[in-house]
Design a protein around this motif. Structure first.
Motif, PDB file in Angstrom:
ATOM      1  N   LEU A  13       0.839  -1.211   0.000  1.00 20.76           N
ATOM      2  CA  LEU A  13       0.000   0.000   0.000  1.00 20.76           C
ATOM      3  C   LEU A  13       0.872   1.258   0.000  1.00 20.76           C
ATOM      4  CD1 LEU A  13      -2.697   1.526   0.295  1.00 20.76           C
ATOM      5  CD2 LEU A  13      -2.500   1.206   2.781  1.00 20.76           C
ATOM      6  N   ASN A  14       2.008   1.198   0.697  1.00 19.76           N
ATOM      7  CA  ASN A  14       2.870   2.390   0.778  1.00 19.76           C
ATOM      8  C   ASN A  14       3.312   2.888  -0.598  1.00 19.76           C
ATOM      9  OD1 ASN A  14       2.702   2.482   3.554  1.00 19.76           O
ATOM     10  ND2 ASN A  14       4.548   1.238   3.858  1.00 19.76           N
ATOM     11  N   ILE A  15       3.458   1.941  -1.541  1.00 18.35           N
ATOM     12  CA  ILE A  15       3.866   2.340  -2.902  1.00 18.35           C
ATOM     13  C   ILE A  15       2.748   3.142  -3.566  1.00 18.35           C
ATOM     14  CG2 ILE A  15       4.625   1.506  -5.164  1.00 18.35           C
ATOM     15  CD1 ILE A  15       6.584   1.006  -2.820  1.00 18.35           C
ATOM     16  N   ALA A  16       1.510   2.672  -3.390  1.00 15.89           N
ATOM     17  CA  ALA A  16       0.357   3.389  -3.976  1.00 15.89           C
ATOM     18  C   ALA A  16       0.221   4.782  -3.357  1.00 15.89           C
ATOM     19  CB  ALA A  16      -0.920   2.581  -3.756  1.00 15.89           C
ATOM     20  N   LEU A  17       0.594   4.889  -2.062  1.00 12.64           N
ATOM     21  CA  LEU A  17       0.537   6.201  -1.400  1.00 12.64           C
ATOM     22  C   LEU A  17       1.684   7.093  -1.866  1.00 12.64           C
ATOM     23  CD1 LEU A  17      -0.373   4.940   2.168  1.00 12.64           C
ATOM     24  CD2 LEU A  17      -1.866   6.246   0.631  1.00 12.64           C
ATOM     25  N   LYS A  18       2.854   6.469  -2.016  1.00 16.31           N
ATOM     26  CA  LYS A  18       4.051   7.227  -2.419  1.00 16.31           C
ATOM     27  C   LYS A  18       3.845   7.934  -3.765  1.00 16.31           C
ATOM     28  CE  LYS A  18       8.876   6.525  -3.808  1.00 16.31           C
ATOM     29  NZ  LYS A  18       9.887   5.532  -4.233  1.00 16.31           N
ATOM     30  N   GLY A  50       0.992   8.762  -4.974  1.00 18.77           N
ATOM     31  CA  GLY A  50      -0.206   9.597  -4.977  1.00 18.77           C
ATOM     32  C   GLY A  50      -1.405   8.962  -5.653  1.00 18.77           C
ATOM     33  N   TYR A  51      -1.386   7.625  -5.788  1.00 21.33           N
ATOM     34  CA  TYR A  51      -2.530   6.940  -6.405  1.00 21.33           C
ATOM     35  C   TYR A  51      -3.729   6.928  -5.463  1.00 21.33           C
ATOM     36  CZ  TYR A  51       1.103   5.069  -9.507  1.00 21.33           C
ATOM     37  OH  TYR A  51       2.146   4.919 -10.383  1.00 21.33           O
ATOM     38  N   LEU A  52      -3.440   7.047  -4.158  1.00 23.09           N
ATOM     39  CA  LEU A  52      -4.492   7.097  -3.137  1.00 23.09           C
ATOM     40  C   LEU A  52      -4.206   8.282  -2.227  1.00 23.09           C
ATOM     41  CD1 LEU A  52      -4.553   3.316  -2.083  1.00 23.09           C
ATOM     42  CD2 LEU A  52      -6.208   4.486  -3.564  1.00 23.09           C
ATOM     43  N   ASP A  53      -5.264   8.810  -1.609  1.00 24.83           N
ATOM     44  CA  ASP A  53      -5.120   9.934  -0.696  1.00 24.83           C
ATOM     45  C   ASP A  53      -4.828   9.413   0.710  1.00 24.83           C
ATOM     46  OD1 ASP A  53      -5.575  12.865   0.039  1.00 24.83           O
ATOM     47  OD2 ASP A  53      -6.944  11.795   1.378  1.00 24.83           O
ATOM     48  N   VAL A  54      -3.682   9.775   1.276  1.00 25.09           N
ATOM     49  CA  VAL A  54      -3.252   9.199   2.551  1.00 25.09           C
ATOM     50  C   VAL A  54      -4.229   9.531   3.685  1.00 25.09           C
ATOM     51  CG1 VAL A  54      -1.739  11.149   3.172  1.00 25.09           C
ATOM     52  CG2 VAL A  54      -1.276   8.844   4.105  1.00 25.09           C
ATOM     53  N   ASN A  55      -4.803  10.715   3.671  1.00 31.01           N
ATOM     54  CA  ASN A  55      -5.727  11.070   4.760  1.00 31.01           C
ATOM     55  C   ASN A  55      -7.002  10.243   4.695  1.00 31.01           C
ATOM     56  OD1 ASN A  55      -4.000  13.077   5.832  1.00 31.01           O
ATOM     57  ND2 ASN A  55      -4.607  14.432   4.157  1.00 31.01           N
ATOM     58  N   GLN A  56      -7.469   9.991   3.480  1.00 31.26           N
ATOM     59  CA  GLN A  56      -8.660   9.149   3.318  1.00 31.26           C
ATOM     60  C   GLN A  56      -8.348   7.711   3.751  1.00 31.26           C
ATOM     61  OE1 GLN A  56     -11.913  10.109   2.148  1.00 31.26           O
ATOM     62  NE2 GLN A  56     -12.193   8.172   3.223  1.00 31.26           N
ATOM     63  N   VAL A  57      -7.157   7.236   3.362  1.00 30.29           N
ATOM     64  CA  VAL A  57      -6.734   5.874   3.729  1.00 30.29           C
ATOM     65  C   VAL A  57      -6.679   5.732   5.249  1.00 30.29           C
ATOM     66  CG1 VAL A  57      -4.684   4.389   3.774  1.00 30.29           C
ATOM     67  CG2 VAL A  57      -5.552   5.272   1.590  1.00 30.29           C
ATOM     68  N   ILE A  58      -6.082   6.724   5.930  1.00 36.11           N
ATOM     69  CA  ILE A  58      -5.979   6.674   7.394  1.00 36.11           C
ATOM     70  C   ILE A  58      -7.368   6.727   8.020  1.00 36.11           C
ATOM     71  CG2 ILE A  58      -5.206   7.962   9.437  1.00 36.11           C
ATOM     72  CD1 ILE A  58      -2.708   8.759   7.763  1.00 36.11           C
ATOM     73  N   ALA A  59      -8.218   7.579   7.483  1.00 43.85           N
ATOM     74  CA  ALA A  59      -9.585   7.692   8.028  1.00 43.85           C
ATOM     75  C   ALA A  59     -10.316   6.353   7.892  1.00 43.85           C
ATOM     76  CB  ALA A  59     -10.345   8.799   7.313  1.00 43.85           C
ATOM     77  N   ASP A  60     -10.177   5.708   6.756  1.00 38.73           N
ATOM     78  CA  ASP A  60     -10.846   4.410   6.542  1.00 38.73           C
ATOM     79  C   ASP A  60     -10.277   3.341   7.479  1.00 38.73           C
ATOM     80  OD1 ASP A  60     -12.390   5.546   4.560  1.00 38.73           O
ATOM     81  OD2 ASP A  60     -11.143   4.802   2.909  1.00 38.73           O
ATOM     82  N   ALA A  70       9.066   3.362   2.127  1.00 39.87           N
ATOM     83  CA  ALA A  70       8.692   4.784   2.205  1.00 39.87           C
ATOM     84  C   ALA A  70       7.284   5.003   2.727  1.00 39.87           C
ATOM     85  CB  ALA A  70       8.866   5.441   0.830  1.00 39.87           C
ATOM     86  N   ALA A  71       6.968   4.407   3.885  1.00 40.33           N
ATOM     87  CA  ALA A  71       5.662   4.661   4.509  1.00 40.33           C
ATOM     88  C   ALA A  71       5.534   6.156   4.793  1.00 40.33           C
ATOM     89  CB  ALA A  71       5.537   3.873   5.815  1.00 40.33           C
ATOM     90  N   PRO A  72       4.384   6.764   4.438  1.00 43.74           N
ATOM     91  CA  PRO A  72       4.219   8.200   4.697  1.00 43.74           C
ATOM     92  C   PRO A  72       4.172   8.493   6.202  1.00 43.74           C
ATOM     93  CG  PRO A  72       2.201   7.248   3.791  1.00 43.74           C
ATOM     94  CD  PRO A  72       3.239   6.181   3.724  1.00 43.74           C
ATOM     95  N   GLU A  73       4.702   9.661   6.575  1.00 43.35           N
ATOM     96  CA  GLU A  73       4.816  10.049   7.985  1.00 43.35           C
ATOM     97  C   GLU A  73       3.461  10.018   8.695  1.00 43.35           C
ATOM     98  OE1 GLU A  73       6.514  10.323  11.265  1.00 43.35           O
ATOM     99  OE2 GLU A  73       7.708  10.198   9.417  1.00 43.35           O
ATOM    100  N   ALA A  74       2.417  10.473   8.018  1.00 41.93           N
ATOM    101  CA  ALA A  74       1.092  10.517   8.649  1.00 41.93           C
ATOM    102  C   ALA A  74       0.623   9.102   9.013  1.00 41.93           C
ATOM    103  CB  ALA A  74       0.092  11.180   7.718  1.00 41.93           C
ATOM    104  N   LEU A  75       0.942   8.125   8.160  1.00 42.20           N
ATOM    105  CA  LEU A  75       0.554   6.736   8.430  1.00 42.20           C
ATOM    106  C   LEU A  75       1.372   6.174   9.593  1.00 42.20           C
ATOM    107  CD1 LEU A  75      -1.387   4.547   7.334  1.00 42.20           C
ATOM    108  CD2 LEU A  75       0.497   3.729   5.912  1.00 42.20           C
ATOM    109  N   ILE A  76       2.654   6.530   9.634  1.00 37.95           N
ATOM    110  CA  ILE A  76       3.511   6.087  10.746  1.00 37.95           C
ATOM    111  C   ILE A  76       2.984   6.648  12.061  1.00 37.95           C
ATOM    112  CG2 ILE A  76       5.817   6.418  11.766  1.00 37.95           C
ATOM    113  CD1 ILE A  76       6.958   6.098   8.915  1.00 37.95           C
ATOM    114  N   GLU A  77       2.559   7.909  12.040  1.00 38.49           N
ATOM    115  CA  GLU A  77       2.018   8.523  13.260  1.00 38.49           C
ATOM    116  C   GLU A  77       0.743   7.821  13.712  1.00 38.49           C
ATOM    117  OE1 GLU A  77       1.592  12.735  12.632  1.00 38.49           O
ATOM    118  OE2 GLU A  77       3.734  12.916  12.131  1.00 38.49           O
TER     119      GLU A  77
END
Lengths: 211, 211
Positions: B144-149, B151-161, B177-184
Motif C-alpha cells: 500500500l505504501n507504494i500506492a501512497l508514495k 499519490g494513487y491514493l489519498d493518505v488522509n482518506q486511507v488513514i480515516a478508513d 517509504a511509509a508516509p509520515e502521517a501513516l507512521i504517526e
C-alpha cells in the motif's frame, strides 16, 4: 475517493503522466540491468536480526512462500516463549513442514544455563538432521542467535554445519544480536529496527499478531 | 559439539551459572514489570517499511499466525510484481484467507500513472470491504505504501478508513517509504534495514525465498 476516479485529462495531468512515464522508463532500465546481472542460483543463508518486530514472522512468511513452491521445510525453535503460538498451530497442520521446539522458555524464565545449553545442543542436533537432508528445501532456525549470544552453541561449529548443507537448501536464522561471523557468512541480512512498538505503549501481546 | 554436552561442574562453571541465574532473575523482573504494564487489547495498525527484505514476508508470517488462532484474513496486494508467488499459491488454499491482487505490476513495468491509479482505487475499494467487516480479524495491505508514495491514493482518506475499522481488527501495511502521517497513526512500525542482500551479490530472485 471518487475524485480520483477517471482523472480529467487536463494539460497539467497529461504532463504529469508523461513525466511519470519517463521516470518509470528510466527506473525500468536500471531494474532490468540489475536483474540481468543477477544470474546465480543456490541455497541462501538469510539472517533476520535487530530489536524490531518481524524477525520470526518474516521467516514464517518465507516458510509459507516455500511451501507454495512445493518445498519441504524444517523448523527448529531454540527459544520457546509460550506453547500456544499461532504459527506452530498452523504450520504443524501442513504436511510439508517438520516443526521442532527445543527451547524450554525464555532465558530469563529458565534462569538455568546448564539446562538451556543442553536444550540448545538438542536443538542443534535436530538442525543438523535437516542440514544433512537434500529433501529439505528450507531450514528455519528460529531464535538461534539467542543460543549463540549466550554461548550455548559454538558459532564456528554452527557456521561450518550450515556451510556444509546441500547446495540448493535455503536457511533462515532469526533472533536479536546475530554474531558478526554469522553475518559475514550470510547472503542476505536484514536488521528489523524499531520505529515504534505497541507493547511500549501499554498494549499487551495479542493472539494472531504477537504470537 | 560434544565438548558442550554434560559440562563439567568446575568451580568456574558453577560460578558462571550462578552469575547467569542472577542476571536472568534481574531481567525477568524487568520483563514481568513491562508485561504487567501492558494490559490494553485492541486491533493494531502495524507497518513494515524500509529498504530491506522481510516487509511482505513478515506480514504473511503474521497472517499464518492469525489463521493459527482461528482469525479470518483479508489480503489486498497493491503491486503485483509477478503472478507465480508462493505466498499466493499457498494462502489461496486456506479457507480462512480472502486474497485479492489489484496491482497490474511494478510501477516501472506499467509506466502508466492513470492505469496504476485506477488499479489502486479498485484495490482500496476491496480494502474498505475488509475494513468494514468485523468477521475479518486481520487485513494485510501489501505494498500500500507504494500506492501512497505515487499519490494513487489519498493518505488522509486511507488513514480515516483504517481508523474507522472494527475495534479488534488488526491491519498490516507494507512497502517502502511509509508516509509520515501513516507512521504517526500506527501502533507498531518496523523499519527493515538492509545489512546485505544476495541480489546485489549477483544472485537471482529464487522461488521459495524471494517470491
Amino acid at each position: 475517493m471518487s475524485e480520483h476516479q477517471n482523472p480529467p485529462a487536463t494539460d497539467a495531468e497529461t504532463e504529469r503522466n508523461a513525466r511519470h512515464k519517463a521516470r518509470m522508463e528510466r527506473k525500468k532500465a536500471v531494474v532490468d540491468a540489475s536483474i540481468a546481472a543477477a544470474t546465480d542460483k543456490r541455497g541462501l543463508l538469510l539472517i533476520n536480526t535487530g530489536n524490531g518486530k518481524g524477525k520470526s514472522s518474516a521467516a514464517f512468511g518465507v516458510l509459507a512462500r516455500a511451501i507454495g513452491h512445493g518445498l519441504k521445510v524444517g523448523v527448529v525453535q531454540f527459544v520457546k516463549g509460550r506453547s500456544d503460538t499461532g504459527e506452530e498451530a498452523f504450520f504443524r497442520r501442513q504436511p510439508e513442514v517438520s516443526w521442532h521446539v527445543m527451547g524450554d522458555g525464555f532465558t530469563w524464565d529458565t534462569q538455568d544455563r546448564t539446562a538451556d545449553t543442553a536444550s540448545a545442543q538438542a536443538g542443534w542436533a535436530q538442525a543438523r538432521v535437516f542440514l544433512d537432508d537434500p529433501e529439505i528445501g528450507l531450514v528455519v532456525l528460529d531464535e538461534l542467535n539467542i543460543a549463540l549470544k549466550y554461548g550455548y552453541l559454538d558459532v564456528n561449529q554452527v557456521i561450518a554445519d550450515i556451510e556444509s548443507r546441500p547446495e540448493m537448501q535455503h536457511v533462515i536464522v532469526t533472533g536479536r544480536a546475530a554474531p558478526e561471523a554469522l553475518i559475514e557468512a550470510a547472503d542476505t541480512v536484514t536488521d528489523m529496527g524499531v520505529v515504534k512498538h505497541a507493547f511500549k505503549a501499554g498494549i499487551a501481546a495479542q493472539a494472531g499478531v504477537e504470537f
